[in-house]
Write a protein that holds these residues in place. Structure first.
Motif, PDB file in Angstrom:
ATOM      1  N   THR A 199      25.541  40.846  23.176  1.00  0.00           N
ATOM      2  CA  THR A 199      25.772  42.228  23.564  1.00  0.00           C
ATOM      3  C   THR A 199      25.226  42.481  24.957  1.00  0.00           C
ATOM      4  N   ASN A 200      25.788  43.498  25.609  1.00  0.00           N
ATOM      5  CA  ASN A 200      25.263  43.945  26.901  1.00  0.00           C
ATOM      6  C   ASN A 200      24.345  45.148  26.750  1.00  0.00           C
ATOM      7  N   ASP A 201      24.510  45.879  25.648  1.00  0.00           N
ATOM      8  CA  ASP A 201      23.719  47.100  25.476  1.00  0.00           C
ATOM      9  C   ASP A 201      23.458  47.402  24.003  1.00  0.00           C
ATOM     10  N   PHE A 202      24.453  47.953  23.290  1.00  0.00           N
ATOM     11  CA  PHE A 202      24.230  48.397  21.924  1.00  0.00           C
ATOM     12  C   PHE A 202      24.590  47.317  20.904  1.00  0.00           C
ATOM     13  N   ILE A 203      23.880  47.354  19.765  1.00  0.00           N
ATOM     14  CA  ILE A 203      24.349  46.655  18.577  1.00  0.00           C
ATOM     15  C   ILE A 203      24.574  47.695  17.488  1.00  0.00           C
ATOM     16  N   VAL A 233      21.816  50.677  17.802  1.00  0.00           N
ATOM     17  CA  VAL A 233      20.524  50.366  18.420  1.00  0.00           C
ATOM     18  C   VAL A 233      20.755  49.940  19.864  1.00  0.00           C
ATOM     19  N   ASP A 234      20.064  50.592  20.780  1.00  0.00           N
ATOM     20  CA  ASP A 234      20.236  50.335  22.208  1.00  0.00           C
ATOM     21  C   ASP A 234      19.308  49.208  22.663  1.00  0.00           C
ATOM     22  N   LEU A 235      19.901  48.067  23.035  1.00  0.00           N
ATOM     23  CA  LEU A 235      19.140  46.932  23.569  1.00  0.00           C
ATOM     24  C   LEU A 235      19.327  46.793  25.078  1.00  0.00           C
ATOM     25  N   GLY A 236      19.963  47.769  25.691  1.00  0.00           N
ATOM     26  CA  GLY A 236      20.337  47.664  27.096  1.00  0.00           C
ATOM     27  C   GLY A 236      19.169  47.591  28.056  1.00  0.00           C
ATOM     28  N   ARG A 237      17.991  48.054  27.639  1.00  0.00           N
ATOM     29  CA  ARG A 237      16.823  48.021  28.521  1.00  0.00           C
ATOM     30  C   ARG A 237      16.056  46.705  28.434  1.00  0.00           C
ATOM     31  N   LEU A 238      16.463  45.845  27.526  1.00  0.00           N
ATOM     32  CA  LEU A 238      15.760  44.572  27.371  1.00  0.00           C
ATOM     33  C   LEU A 238      16.258  43.547  28.382  1.00  0.00           C
ATOM     34  N   ALA A 239      15.374  42.639  28.766  1.00  0.00           N
ATOM     35  CA  ALA A 239      15.764  41.548  29.657  1.00  0.00           C
ATOM     36  C   ALA A 239      16.763  40.635  28.948  1.00  0.00           C
ATOM     37  N   LYS A 240      17.585  39.953  29.718  1.00  0.00           N
ATOM     38  CA  LYS A 240      18.548  39.028  29.138  1.00  0.00           C
ATOM     39  C   LYS A 240      17.816  37.917  28.390  1.00  0.00           C
ATOM     40  N   GLY A 241      18.370  37.526  27.249  1.00  0.00           N
ATOM     41  CA  GLY A 241      17.750  36.463  26.472  1.00  0.00           C
ATOM     42  C   GLY A 241      18.003  36.632  24.992  1.00  0.00           C
ATOM     43  N   MET A 242      17.313  35.806  24.187  1.00  0.00           N
ATOM     44  CA  MET A 242      17.467  35.826  22.741  1.00  0.00           C
ATOM     45  C   MET A 242      16.375  36.691  22.108  1.00  0.00           C
ATOM     46  N   TYR A 243      16.752  37.415  21.061  1.00  0.00           N
ATOM     47  CA  TYR A 243      15.821  38.292  20.345  1.00  0.00           C
ATOM     48  C   TYR A 243      16.024  38.151  18.840  1.00  0.00           C
ATOM     49  N   LEU A 244      14.965  38.429  18.101  1.00  0.00           N
ATOM     50  CA  LEU A 244      15.034  38.477  16.648  1.00  0.00           C
ATOM     51  C   LEU A 244      15.057  39.936  16.216  1.00  0.00           C
ATOM     52  N   VAL A 245      16.084  40.308  15.472  1.00  0.00           N
ATOM     53  CA  VAL A 245      16.238  41.677  14.989  1.00  0.00           C
ATOM     54  C   VAL A 245      15.927  41.683  13.494  1.00  0.00           C
ATOM     55  N   VAL A 260      21.098  39.062  24.267  1.00  0.00           N
ATOM     56  CA  VAL A 260      21.374  40.128  25.231  1.00  0.00           C
ATOM     57  C   VAL A 260      21.779  39.459  26.539  1.00  0.00           C
ATOM     58  N   GLN A 261      22.943  39.840  27.062  1.00  0.00           N
ATOM     59  CA  GLN A 261      23.443  39.181  28.277  1.00  0.00           C
ATOM     60  C   GLN A 261      23.777  40.190  29.369  1.00  0.00           C
TER      61      GLN A 261
END
Length: 261
Positions: A199-203, A233-245, A260-261
């Motif tokens: 995703t670029n921003d929301f999931i 859920v807005d992930l757009g403010r996070l740095a690019k990379g892998m995250y655990l939700v 997040v890309q």
């Protein structure tokens, strides 16, 4: 050829090298200061009551621990740029000064393993400077990028850690959490969908079960987001990379890996 380290202190900015041979710490204290690096093209062995302390990186083909890992002078973050194999004689001595985060003042000790992790030995962990954690606090004490096998064979809790326990349920993390959190078990949330990924921003999160809360962690175990607005859920403010939700529904949760890309 084996090189024995009798006494070894790595000061700021100093890089110690050993090409084509293993390094063995035979009962001495290795102190890494301010992100210093110790590296070799071969393996590293810590044994005979040797201690690895401070803040920095151990960069080897493989690290084997038969003694003590003790991050920081007060609070610290030690990294192993390899797999880490712990024997039954291994010990981890960790402190929690507060809930400010990993490896920083008023935070807690942390060990990062960039590879597979074989767990064994004893965890000795305590709060210091009078810190009293809340039952909702969680502390990622070890992070790893590969596979994990085994667990600590014994855990000693000191200071104000009554009711806390070690949690192995999150991928890539070993945490210290309150037992009330452990009562929430990983189980299938019915018809759970999380999209888009990447995703670029929301999931968007869809499920037949009611979703109560969503937590997002980076791969070193730091919580970067928590929300009860669970459908979008807005992930757009996070740095690019892998995250655990981590997605909670009543007394169960699921974990999804999101890019997040």
């Amino acid at each position: 050829m084996i090189k024995n380290i009798l006494y070894f202190v790595v000061l700021t900015g100093v890089v110690c090298q050993s090409y084509g041979q293993s390094l063995v710490n035979d009962g001495a204290e290795i102190m890494l200061q301010e992100s210093a690096v110790v590296f070799s093209t071969e393996s590293f062995v810590n044994r005979n009551n040797g201690q690895i302390k401070g803040d920095g990186t151990m960069d080897f083909a493989e690290a084997m621990n038969f003694a003590v890992i003790n991050p920081g002078v007060v609070i610290g973050d030690l990294s192993f740029d390899s797999s880490l194999i712990n024997s039954s004689a291994a010990g981890f001595m960790l402190d929690i000064q507060g809930n400010a985060g990993i490896g920083i003042e008023n935070g807690h000790d942390h060990v990062f393993v960039d590879g597979d992790l074989v767990m064994n030995g004893i965890l000795d962990i305590a709060t210091i400077d009078g810190f009293v954690p809340a039952t909702t606090d969680s502390f990622t004490i070890i992070s790893y990028t590969g596979n994990i096998s085994g667990q600590f064979t014994a855990v000693t809790l000191g200071g104000n850690l009554t009711g806390f326990a070690v949690d192995y349920t999150l991928p890539g993390q070993i945490r210290l959490v309150h037992e009330s959190i452990l009562s929430v078990q990983e189980a299938t949330i019915e018809s759970l969908q999380v999209f888009p990924n990447p995703t670029n921003d929301f999931i968007y999160i869809r499920s037949l079960d009611k979703i109560d809360r969503v937590e997002v962690y980076n791969l070193i175990g730091k919580q970067v987001l928590v929300t009860t607005k669970t459908d979008k859920v807005d992930l757009g403010r996070l740095a690019k990379g892998m995250y655990l939700v981590k997605i909670y529904s009543e007394q169960k949760f699921n974990v999804k890996k999101i890019k997040v890309q």
